[in-house]
Design a protein around this motif. Sequence first.
Motif, PDB file in Angstrom:
ATOM      1  N   ALA A 157     -44.236 -19.916  -5.162  1.00 22.97           N
ATOM      2  CA  ALA A 157     -43.790 -18.919  -5.102  1.00 22.97           C
ATOM      3  C   ALA A 157     -43.767 -17.719  -6.266  1.00 22.97           C
ATOM      4  N   ALA A 158     -44.479 -17.486  -6.559  1.00 27.18           N
ATOM      5  CA  ALA A 158     -44.169 -15.949  -7.162  1.00 27.18           C
ATOM      6  C   ALA A 158     -45.028 -14.558  -5.970  1.00 27.18           C
ATOM      7  N   ILE A 159     -45.439 -15.095  -4.762  1.00 22.18           N
ATOM      8  CA  ILE A 159     -45.573 -13.505  -3.938  1.00 22.18           C
ATOM      9  C   ILE A 159     -44.050 -14.079  -3.096  1.00 22.18           C
ATOM     10  N   GLU A 160     -43.696 -15.029  -3.044  1.00 18.17           N
ATOM     11  CA  GLU A 160     -42.331 -14.955  -1.820  1.00 18.17           C
ATOM     12  C   GLU A 160     -41.366 -14.255  -1.945  1.00 18.17           C
ATOM     13  N   MET A 161     -40.857 -14.221  -4.116  1.00 16.67           N
ATOM     14  CA  MET A 161     -39.852 -13.687  -4.303  1.00 16.67           C
ATOM     15  C   MET A 161     -39.743 -12.422  -4.664  1.00 16.67           C
ATOM     16  N   PRO A 162     -40.632 -11.483  -4.887  1.00 16.68           N
ATOM     17  CA  PRO A 162     -40.753 -10.134  -4.686  1.00 16.68           C
ATOM     18  C   PRO A 162     -41.188  -9.705  -3.002  1.00 16.68           C
ATOM     19  N   LEU A 163     -41.943 -10.485  -2.487  1.00 16.72           N
ATOM     20  CA  LEU A 163     -41.556  -9.854  -1.318  1.00 16.72           C
ATOM     21  C   LEU A 163     -40.521 -10.039  -0.801  1.00 16.72           C
ATOM     22  N   MET A 164     -38.973 -11.687  -0.551  1.00 15.00           N
ATOM     23  CA  MET A 164     -37.527 -11.563  -0.011  1.00 15.00           C
ATOM     24  C   MET A 164     -36.721 -10.585  -0.402  1.00 15.00           C
ATOM     25  N   LEU A 165     -36.975 -10.088  -1.957  1.00 12.37           N
ATOM     26  CA  LEU A 165     -36.515  -9.171  -2.205  1.00 12.37           C
ATOM     27  C   LEU A 165     -36.350  -8.167  -2.575  1.00 12.37           C
ATOM     28  N   ILE A 166     -37.536  -7.265  -2.160  1.00  7.07           N
ATOM     29  CA  ILE A 166     -37.751  -5.834  -1.540  1.00  7.07           C
ATOM     30  C   ILE A 166     -37.317  -5.962  -0.528  1.00  7.07           C
ATOM     31  N   SER A 167     -38.114  -6.536   0.611  1.00  7.04           N
ATOM     32  CA  SER A 167     -37.695  -6.114   2.232  1.00  7.04           C
ATOM     33  C   SER A 167     -36.649  -6.410   2.563  1.00  7.04           C
ATOM     34  N   ILE A 168     -35.855  -7.869   1.798  1.00  7.33           N
ATOM     35  CA  ILE A 168     -34.462  -7.615   2.935  1.00  7.33           C
ATOM     36  C   ILE A 168     -33.557  -6.428   2.282  1.00  7.33           C
ATOM     37  N   MET A 169     -33.467  -5.771   0.800  1.00  3.73           N
ATOM     38  CA  MET A 169     -32.807  -4.373   0.395  1.00  3.73           C
ATOM     39  C   MET A 169     -33.199  -3.164   1.420  1.00  3.73           C
ATOM     40  N   LYS A 170     -34.736  -2.941   1.482  1.00  5.67           N
ATOM     41  CA  LYS A 170     -35.719  -2.209   2.470  1.00  5.67           C
ATOM     42  C   LYS A 170     -35.456  -2.419   3.693  1.00  5.67           C
ATOM     43  N   TYR A 171     -34.697  -2.854   3.994  1.00  2.00           N
ATOM     44  CA  TYR A 171     -34.661  -3.964   5.143  1.00  2.00           C
ATOM     45  C   TYR A 171     -33.049  -2.991   5.919  1.00  2.00           C
ATOM     46  N   ILE A 172     -32.133  -3.040   4.925  1.00  2.00           N
ATOM     47  CA  ILE A 172     -31.102  -3.004   5.598  1.00  2.00           C
ATOM     48  C   ILE A 172     -30.672  -1.935   4.968  1.00  2.00           C
ATOM     49  N   VAL A 173     -31.218  -1.129   3.675  1.00  9.24           N
ATOM     50  CA  VAL A 173     -31.128   0.813   4.289  1.00  9.24           C
ATOM     51  C   VAL A 173     -31.707   1.309   5.148  1.00  9.24           C
ATOM     52  N   SER A 174     -32.100   0.442   5.784  1.00  8.78           N
ATOM     53  CA  SER A 174     -33.871   1.356   7.062  1.00  8.78           C
ATOM     54  C   SER A 174     -32.548   1.267   8.348  1.00  8.78           C
ATOM     55  N   ILE A 175     -32.071  -0.063   8.476  1.00  9.87           N
ATOM     56  CA  ILE A 175     -31.741  -0.726   9.765  1.00  9.87           C
ATOM     57  C   ILE A 175     -29.969  -0.499  10.260  1.00  9.87           C
ATOM     58  N   PHE A 176     -29.624  -0.163   9.168  1.00 15.10           N
ATOM     59  CA  PHE A 176     -27.957  -0.589   9.058  1.00 15.10           C
ATOM     60  C   PHE A 176     -27.366   0.837   8.509  1.00 15.10           C
ATOM     61  N   ASP A 177     -26.262   1.001   8.264  1.00 12.08           N
ATOM     62  CA  ASP A 177     -25.966   1.849   7.156  1.00 12.08           C
ATOM     63  C   ASP A 177     -25.373   1.990   6.514  1.00 12.08           C
ATOM     64  N   ILE A 178     -25.772   2.916   6.145  1.00 16.48           N
ATOM     65  CA  ILE A 178     -26.260   2.504   4.419  1.00 16.48           C
ATOM     66  C   ILE A 178     -25.090   2.477   4.178  1.00 16.48           C
ATOM     67  N   ARG A 179     -23.934   3.119   3.663  1.00 13.13           N
ATOM     68  CA  ARG A 179     -22.513   2.763   3.554  1.00 13.13           C
ATOM     69  C   ARG A 179     -21.859   1.639   3.846  1.00 13.13           C
ATOM     70  N   LEU A 180     -22.836   0.680   3.972  1.00 12.86           N
ATOM     71  CA  LEU A 180     -21.925  -0.785   4.009  1.00 12.86           C
ATOM     72  C   LEU A 180     -23.104  -1.956   3.157  1.00 12.86           C
ATOM     73  N   SER A 181     -24.195  -1.761   2.749  1.00 16.94           N
ATOM     74  CA  SER A 181     -25.404  -2.186   2.437  1.00 16.94           C
ATOM     75  C   SER A 181     -24.990  -2.869   1.314  1.00 16.94           C
ATOM     76  N   ALA A 182     -23.728  -2.878   0.541  1.00 17.62           N
ATOM     77  CA  ALA A 182     -23.445  -3.909  -0.178  1.00 17.62           C
ATOM     78  C   ALA A 182     -22.466  -4.637   0.676  1.00 17.62           C
ATOM     79  N   THR A 183     -21.975  -4.823   1.814  1.00 20.22           N
ATOM     80  CA  THR A 183     -21.036  -5.257   2.887  1.00 20.22           C
ATOM     81  C   THR A 183     -22.372  -6.157   3.433  1.00 20.22           C
ATOM     82  N   ILE A 184     -23.505  -5.836   4.216  1.00 22.81           N
ATOM     83  CA  ILE A 184     -24.430  -6.406   4.922  1.00 22.81           C
ATOM     84  C   ILE A 184     -24.959  -7.261   3.524  1.00 22.81           C
ATOM     85  N   TYR A 185     -25.751  -6.656   2.892  1.00 25.81           N
ATOM     86  CA  TYR A 185     -26.724  -8.188   2.020  1.00 25.81           C
ATOM     87  C   TYR A 185     -25.453  -9.236   1.516  1.00 25.81           C
ATOM     88  N   MET A 186     -24.159  -9.306   1.056  1.00 21.12           N
ATOM     89  CA  MET A 186     -23.194 -10.131   0.975  1.00 21.12           C
ATOM     90  C   MET A 186     -23.619 -10.821   2.466  1.00 21.12           C
TER      91      MET A 186
END
Length: 419
Positions: A321-350
């Motif tokens: 699990a020590a590998i899993e959490m960094p993979l998930m936490l960094i990837s999800i944030m970077k994917y959201i700001v790369s693919i979607f409207d950055i102004r909706l980042s909190a809404t998309i994350y939620m």
Amino acid sequence: MINIKSSVFWRFGGVNFFYFAIWTLIITFLPLWLNKEANLDTAEAGIVFATMSIVAIILEPIYGIIQDKLGLKKYLFAFVILCLLFIGPFFEYAFIPLLELNVFLGSIIGGSFISLCLYSGVGVVESYCEKSSRANGFEYGHTRLFGSLAGGAFAFTGGIMFVHNANSIFWICSISALLLGILLWSIKVKKSDYQKKDDSQNEKPNVNKESIFELFKNKSFWGLCLLIIGSASLYDVFDQQFPNYFVQFFPDSRTGESLFSRLTSTQIFIEAGVMVIMPWIINKIGSKNGLFLYGLVLFVRVVGTAFTDEIWLLSFFKLLAAIEMPLMLISIMKYIVSIFDIRLSATIYMLAFNVAKQLGVAFFSVVMGKLYVEIGFQNTYLIMSVTIIILVCIGTLLMKSDKALSDLTITKEKVRDMS
């Protein structure tokens, strides 16, 4: 490069430290507390976890919209901290009497309160910290590693406290919440600081019905939701009852609880080290690939657990699990700001992460809780592993790749440098 000269960086590191100290204590020891102190079986405990998820499903979209409208204002974060302050009194004086009055009602009230603090609250904390990191020029993952350090330290000390006085860990949570509030109050983020970066200067509120409906038409959004349900949801469901499964292999439950806390501590310290280099790795391989790899590691961990009852192997799979959490936490944030409207980042994350995740947790907590009772842990883990790999693969196929976007950005920068 970690921005060690920035006082804002260190303060956000402290914010992550104290919040995830609380998170670790509750998430790690709540299953044991429900079983040992509250005398709930796996199915009854499943009601608590399902309620936590259902409340989060209701609150997360509201929180996301509010946080995007607030920008870097702290009001919503302060509300989460207010809830955290009452953890000690609630567990000491209210939760067990409520369960004794009525197990179902007590489970719903307890699950709702814990969700305000954790399952719903974590989205507010992480989206606020991510926005602040972009506004102030540092990697979100580098401040988030302080949360991993807190997790490692408090998982170890929490194990000692839990053995001697199970309720003491909840009072530590209240003290941590007080320190978290003081630290958040001390952070001053000026509007000019928030807008000085090119990628955040246009980050004005853009949350309306039209933007939400457009999001629901996006295939990548639904692919991300499926991947999260198949990975992050089942990660939580797997971890809910794993402490009870692990402890049953020891003749003395205290020995098992003590070893489990040390394992959790070791896992999270390793996680902190991995978190330092993970932003660089995700920038190289792409955040979509990072999310798929996260799901794959989880699959290996669950299916491996299903096929062994050796303590050393169970310990190894726990440490993965020590590998899993960094993979998930960094990837999800970077994917959201790369693919979607950055102004909706909190809404998309939620929505795409927290709501999708909690929908999965609410459903699978009840289903897997019953399966644990009816067919045992190992057979349930086999069913869980098959579910993980199917959902992760389907989600990945639907998601747009961000690697091409990253390569295009690098090419443009090279051309600009040459000119």
